[in-house]
Every structure is written in structure tokens, then in C-alpha cells.
Design an enzyme around this catalytic site. Structure first.
Site, PDB file in Angstrom:
ATOM      1  N   GLU A 108     -10.949 -10.749  -6.662  1.00  0.00           N
ATOM      2  CA  GLU A 108      -9.677 -10.477  -6.244  1.00  0.00           C
ATOM      3  C   GLU A 108      -9.326 -12.068  -5.451  1.00  0.00           C
ATOM      4  O   GLU A 108      -8.261 -12.065  -4.808  1.00  0.00           O
ATOM      5  CB  GLU A 108      -9.225  -9.429  -5.634  1.00  0.00           C
ATOM      6  CG  GLU A 108     -10.309  -8.888  -4.492  1.00  0.00           C
ATOM      7  CD  GLU A 108      -9.948  -7.735  -3.867  1.00  0.00           C
ATOM      8  OE1 GLU A 108      -8.908  -6.889  -3.944  1.00  0.00           O
ATOM      9  OE2 GLU A 108     -10.771  -6.840  -2.779  1.00  0.00           O
ATOM     10  N   ASP A 142      -4.458  -8.551  -4.990  1.00  0.00           N
ATOM     11  CA  ASP A 142      -4.823  -9.622  -4.393  1.00  0.00           C
ATOM     12  C   ASP A 142      -5.110 -10.868  -5.179  1.00  0.00           C
ATOM     13  O   ASP A 142      -4.567 -11.873  -4.635  1.00  0.00           O
ATOM     14  CB  ASP A 142      -6.079  -9.233  -3.715  1.00  0.00           C
ATOM     15  CG  ASP A 142      -5.648  -8.385  -2.503  1.00  0.00           C
ATOM     16  OD1 ASP A 142      -4.715  -8.795  -1.755  1.00  0.00           O
ATOM     17  OD2 ASP A 142      -6.316  -7.342  -2.023  1.00  0.00           O
ATOM     18  N   CYS A 161      -8.570  -2.683 -11.305  1.00  0.00           N
ATOM     19  CA  CYS A 161      -8.357  -1.515 -10.793  1.00  0.00           C
ATOM     20  C   CYS A 161      -6.939  -2.059  -9.965  1.00  0.00           C
ATOM     21  O   CYS A 161      -6.418  -1.363  -9.030  1.00  0.00           O
ATOM     22  CB  CYS A 161      -9.138  -1.236  -9.768  1.00  0.00           C
ATOM     23  SG  CYS A 161      -9.751  -2.431  -8.661  1.00  0.00           S
ATOM     24  N   HIS A 178       0.823  -1.367   0.119  1.00  0.00           N
ATOM     25  CA  HIS A 178       0.026   0.104  -0.227  1.00  0.00           C
ATOM     26  C   HIS A 178       0.702   1.353  -0.172  1.00  0.00           C
ATOM     27  O   HIS A 178       0.367   2.316  -0.422  1.00  0.00           O
ATOM     28  CB  HIS A 178      -0.905  -0.126   1.108  1.00  0.00           C
ATOM     29  CG  HIS A 178      -2.074  -0.999   0.799  1.00  0.00           C
ATOM     30  ND1 HIS A 178      -2.119  -2.388   1.407  1.00  0.00           N
ATOM     31  CD2 HIS A 178      -3.229  -0.991  -0.053  1.00  0.00           C
ATOM     32  CE1 HIS A 178      -3.299  -2.937   0.710  1.00  0.00           C
ATOM     33  NE2 HIS A 178      -3.947  -2.014  -0.237  1.00  0.00           N
TER      34      HIS A 178
END
Ligand code: PEP
Ligand code: MG
Length: 566
Positions: free
Chosen positions: A428, A452, A499, A186
Site C-alpha cells: 500500500e 492507501d 483488499c 473508514h
């Protein structure tokens, strides 16, 4: 020179700022009381001015009630009781000020921690905080604080938490290098949305770098050069300028549609972490928002954000995008994303535990507040809501059921909601990809979260540097899962976006186009480069190429095929 993974492109030359709590080794020493009292006096004065400075910077972004903690710290730093106890020990025992401070602090902390009253027990944390700062000032050590950086620096840290990256000031934080992390951690994602260069997974950087050392961050090749020569500084400053110039040249494509040479249109949209990022999406020619990671709103907050705060944030994104589609993801917390005001139960594998929609389906109160805020905001644009980490059809139905209930309640209350809100599902988890054709009966759209999807398919933690070689977006196994998802959506007349970071990967774009992906959502800075690529490709050719790619054995073979086809 240290090697890492280029996580957010760019080049920066500045000084090192180490984000690491100082380690204090305090021992008892015989000392002259008069000198120690003078030292103590100066350290107290510096402690007060440090806290005042932090409070001043924080007051620009925090609400008055959130600033109260600094007032409590200032009061403690001015507390005559604390001070006189330390002074007495220095005089009576002829010891050094650091040692006396530590002894008195430990004693007070123990007393407060054992108090009955919860409020008083919590004060122990304040004493720890203030006396740690006092000891650091006595020892001449600096406690790093991202909010108070006021000169150009490159931040060097073990890792940056999402809330660290949230408080980075782009004016001074020219880039960062971290010990851990991969392309999809992240901190890397935040760096891309902030448009600051970042190199992650740089083993040994914390030991090798010293505060204030000159450093070059080459976040194109994933290199960090400590104490560079003058020639290197000149060379990289030039490279950095060239990189910026290339970026500028791409701006000519800002208002063009994203369409292949044979007329197949797709949408190129942006990933955002806060309403402020909308500006970057528009400036880079984004045709909408494909992922608003709402968890940053929760992570920056001091408590669960209320409905009104969330409503204002979502409304501002929708208004900022002016009728173009905005995909907002409901809360994805857990895994590596923690909250200051909530303690998650300990789990052996937090990435496989109570995360994202799993958390929301347990804490429906929190879920409902967010859904109400989203629904109220939906009156101001084209809103698409999606649920993260869906594994089963039942989970999707349950989440959608809560959404429907809140929608019905708002309508009964006479509150305006958008007429055409789309409710979609993130893909995901491999189980969801495999069952995409069934899920698509219930969802209005899909968005593939490859960060993911790849970590779960390869069973390779996205935070782990040693297994980062398994992040293989072009592996035929991943391409097949993506194909299943897109085909599942199309079979049911639904659209499919992506995304995860793969959507902005220049080598992946041709295959994704060929597989029929409708929407590509990426960091704003990747949009124009992607448009240049897609607008130069033939859809029919890419379809043929993608058909071949899914039949190959390895990622390397796919890479070769793509390179030969563009
Ligand atoms: C993903 O997993 O690809 C995704 C977009 O979500 P996040 O990176 O926030 O987990
Ligand atoms: Mg995800």
C-alpha cells in the site's frame, strides 16, 4: 437535495438523527427561585434516568467492570453536595438554574482538576460529563447517543468515527450521511461491511438537516433529499425495494465458483471488521476472508485487548470460515484510527507517521501479544497473517522475525500452532510496489491495499473531499503499480490479492482479472455482483485489454476501454 459520494449502496427513507453535541449558550438571568428549583428537580430526575437507560443498553455489550463508570455518574447525579450548592445559589442570588449549575460545575471541575491525586483529577471528567447532561436537560437539549436509538433513523454527522460505526445498531440505523469522508474513509468501509447505505462528503448537511426531519438517502446516486414530497417518498421506497430484489436474485450465484468463461479461476473473498461479519461473507458466497481489519477489536476495547480475547476472536473467524483461507491483518492503528486508552504523539501528518506496522515495531509488546493470539488461533483453520504499511524489505523482515520468535516460543511451550500459516505483506506504499519482485522472496503472498496505495501515489488524503477526484483506481499509473506487484509475486511463485476498495469496483475487475490478480477481497455485499461480472468475462481477452490499458494516458481512456471490452 444535497450531493455526496455514494459510499455504501442502498436506499433508505427515515428520519434524521443528528449526531452533534448540543451547543449551550448559558447566560445569567434573574429568576423566581421556586420555579427554578422545580426545573432543577426535574432535570436531576431526567439526568438519573438518562444515565440508567444508557447503562442498561451498554450492559448488553460491555463487561461489568466497564459499566462501573455509569455507576460513578449515577452517584454523582445523586450527590447531595452538588445539588445543595446549586440550590443555594438559585435561592441566594435569584438566578436561573442553568446559570447556577454552570457556575457550581465550573468551580467543582477546577477544584478536582488541581488535585494532587491522579484518581481525583480524573473525577473532573465525570463531573463535566454529568453536569453537561444536567445543563442540557435544563435547556431542553438532547445529547445524542447512538447506542440508545430505538426507532428507524438516518444518522447525520460531521464524520462517524470507527467506534461510532461500531456501536451502530442495524435494526434502527437505516443509513448515514456525513459532511466529510470519501469512498475509502473508514466510516464508508464500515458502512459497507454493515451493509447499511451511506453517502459521505455531503457538504452542508449538518446545517441543512434538523433532528426528526424526514429524509431520503439515495446511496446509489450519492444524494440526500431532505423533507421529500410524498411522491418522492413513494418513488424511492419503490427503488429501494427493487434494489433489494436485485440483490436477492444474485443469491443464485452464491455457491458457484468464480471462474472466467475460458476457465481461469480466481478467489472472491470478503473484508471484515469483526467476527460477527463472517456470517455476511458466508451468506454472500465469499470463498474466504481476504482482510480482517483487527484494529476494530482494539478500538471497541477499553484497554489493549489481551491475548485470550484476541485468540477467541481470531479462532471464531477461522472456525466460521470452515477451512477456507482467512487473511488477518496485524494492528493498523494511527492515521484516522485512534484509541480511547492510548495517546498518540502529535504529528503534522498522521497518515505519514507512526501508523500500522511502524507502530507495532516500536511497541513490540503489543505486537507480540497479537502474534501469539494469531498463532494459537492458527490451529483452527487456514490462517494467512499480513503486515500493513510495509515500505521496505527490512521492515518486513523485522516484523516476520518477531513472528518467528513468537512461533518458536509457543512451540517450545507445547502450544499447538497451525502448520501452514502464510505470512504476507500488504502493498500500500508505492515503494513496496516498485520493489515487489524483491519483497516477494520473503513474503508468502501479497495483498494490495489500494485505498492507501492510491492516496500515497497521488499524494491525496483519502479523507479529503476536495481532492477526492484524485482517487483514480483506473489511472494507468496505479495500474502499472498493480501490475508490478502481481508480476513480482508471480515471478517468485507467490499469489497476489487485493483488499482495497478497488477490488470490488465493477469497472476495475476486468482489468484486474487481465493483470492476473488471484484474489479479490471486498465488502461482502459486492461479492455476488463481482462473481456475475467475472464469470461472464474471457481471461485471454482481459489480458489483452489490460496490456493496452497500462499504455494509455488517462483514467478516462482506461474507463472507455474497459466499457468497450465487457
Ligand atoms: C487499503 O489501504 O487499501 C486497505 C485495505 O487498508 P485500510 O483501508 O484499512 O487502510
Ligand atoms: Mg491501508
Amino acid at each position: 437535495m444535497l450531493k455526496g459520494i455514494a459510499a455504501s449502496q442502498g436506499i433508505a427513507v427515515a428520519k434524521v438523527y443528528k449526531l452533534q453535541q448540543p451547543v449551550l449558550e448559558i447566560t445569567r438571568k434573574d429568576a423566581v427561585a421556586e420555579e427554578e428549583l422545580k426545573k432543577l428537580d426535574e432535570a436531576f430526575a431526567k439526568t438519573v434516568s438518562d444515565i440508567e437507560k444508557i447503562k442498561e443498553v451498554a450492559s448488553k455489550s460491555l463487561a461489568p467492570e466497564e459499566l462501573a463508570v455509569f455507576d460513578a455518574h449515577l452517584m454523582m447525579a445523586g450527590d447531595p453536595e452538588l445539588r445543595s450548592q446549586i440550590e443555594d445559589m438559585i435561592k441566594n442570588d435569584s438566578v436561573n438554574a442553568e446559570f447556577a449549575t454552570e457556575q457550581v460545575a465550573n468551580m467543582m471541575i477546577t477544584i478536582f482538576e488541581s488535585m494532587e491525586d491522579a484518581y481525583m483529577r480524573e473525577r473532573a471528567a465525570d463531573i463535566k460529563d454529568v453536569t453537561f447532561r444536567l445543563k442540557c436537560n435544563l435547556c431542553g437539549k438532547v445529547i445524542p447517543n447512538l447506542a440508545t436509538i430505538d426507532e428507524p433513523v438516518i444518522i447525520v454527522a460531521k464524520d462517524l468515527t470507527p467506534s461510532d460505526t461500531g456501536s451502530l445498531n442495524k435494526e434502527f440505523a437505516k443509513g448515514f450521511a456525513t459532511e466529510i469522508g470519501g469512498r475509502t474513509s473508514h466510516s464508508a468501509i464500515m458502512a459497507r461491511s454493515l451493509e447499511i447505505p451511506a453517502v459521505v462528503g455531503v457538504t452542508g448537511i449538518l446545517d441543512a438537516a434538523n433532528d426528526g426531519d424526514p429524509v431520503i438517502l439515495d446511496a446509489i446516486n450519492g444524494e440526500v433529499i431532505l423533507n421529500p414530497t410524498e411522491e418522492q417518498v413513494a418513488e424511492y421506497t419503490k427503488k429501494g425495494e427493487e434494489f433489494k430484489a436485485e440483490k436477492e436474485a444474485l443469491k443464485a450465484m452464491k455457491d458457484q465458483p468464480s471462474v472466467s468463461t475460458d476457465g481461469h479461476k480466481v478467489l472472491l473473498v470478503g473484508n471484515i471488521g469483526s467476527p460477527a461479519d463472517v456470517e455476511g461473507v458466508n451468506a454472500n458466497g465469499g470463498e474466504g476472508v481476504g482482510l480482517f481489519r483487527t484494529e476494530f477489536l482494539y478500538m471497541k476495547s477499553e484497554d489493549w485487548p489481551d491475548e485470550e480475547t484476541q485468540y477467541q476472536a481470531y479462532k471464531s473467524v477461522l472456525e466460521g470460515m470452515n477451512g477456507r483461507p482467512v487473511v488477518i491483518r496485524t494492528l493498523d492503528i494511527g492515521g484516522d484510527k485512534k484509541l480511547k486508552y492510548h495517546t498518540f504523539d502529535e504529528e503534522m501528518n498522521p497518515f505519514l507517521g507512526v501508523r500500522a506496522v511502524r507502530f507495532c515495531l516500536i511497541r513490540k509488546d503489543i505486537f507480540r501479544t497479537q502474534l501469539r493470539a494469531l498463532l494459537r488461533a492458527s490451529a483452527f483453520g487456514h490462517l494467512c497473517i499480513m503486515f500493513p504499511m510495509i515500505a521496505t524489505v527490512k521492515e518486513f523482515q523485522e516484523a516476520k522475525g518477531v513472528y518467528e520468535e513468537e512461533r518458536a516460543k509457543l512451540i517450545a511451550e507445547g502450544i499447538a500452532v497451525g502448520e501452514k500459516v502464510e505470512v504476507g505483506c500488504m502493498i500500500e506504499i508505492p515503494a513496496a510496489a516498485v520493489l515487489a519482485d524483491q519483497l516477494a522472496k520473503y513474503a508468502d503472498f501479497f495483498s494490495i491495499g489500494t485505498n492507501d496505495l492510491i492516496q500515497y501515489s497521488m499524494a491525496a488524503d483519502r479523507m479529503s473531499q476536495p481532492v477526492s477526484y484524485l482517487y483514480q483506481p483506473l489511472n494507468p499509473s496505479i495500474l502499472r503499480l498493480i501490475k508490478m506487484t502481481i508480476d513480482g509475486a508471480h515471478k517468485n511463485g507467490k499469489w497476489c490479492g487485493m483488499c482495497g476498495e478497488m477490488a470490488g469496483d465493477e469497472l476495475a475487475a476486468p482489468v484486474l482479472l487481465g493483470l492476473g490478480l488471484d484474489e479479490f477481497s471486498m465488502s461482502a455485499t459486492s461479492i455476488l455482483r463481482a462473481r456475475k461480472m467475472i464469470n461472464g468475462l474471457s481471461y485471454e481477452e482481459m489480458k489483452k485489454m489490460a496490456d493496452k490499458a497500462v499504455e494509455l494516458d488517462t483514467m478516462e481512456e482506461v474507463t472507455e476501454l474497459v466499457k468497450a471490452s465487457i
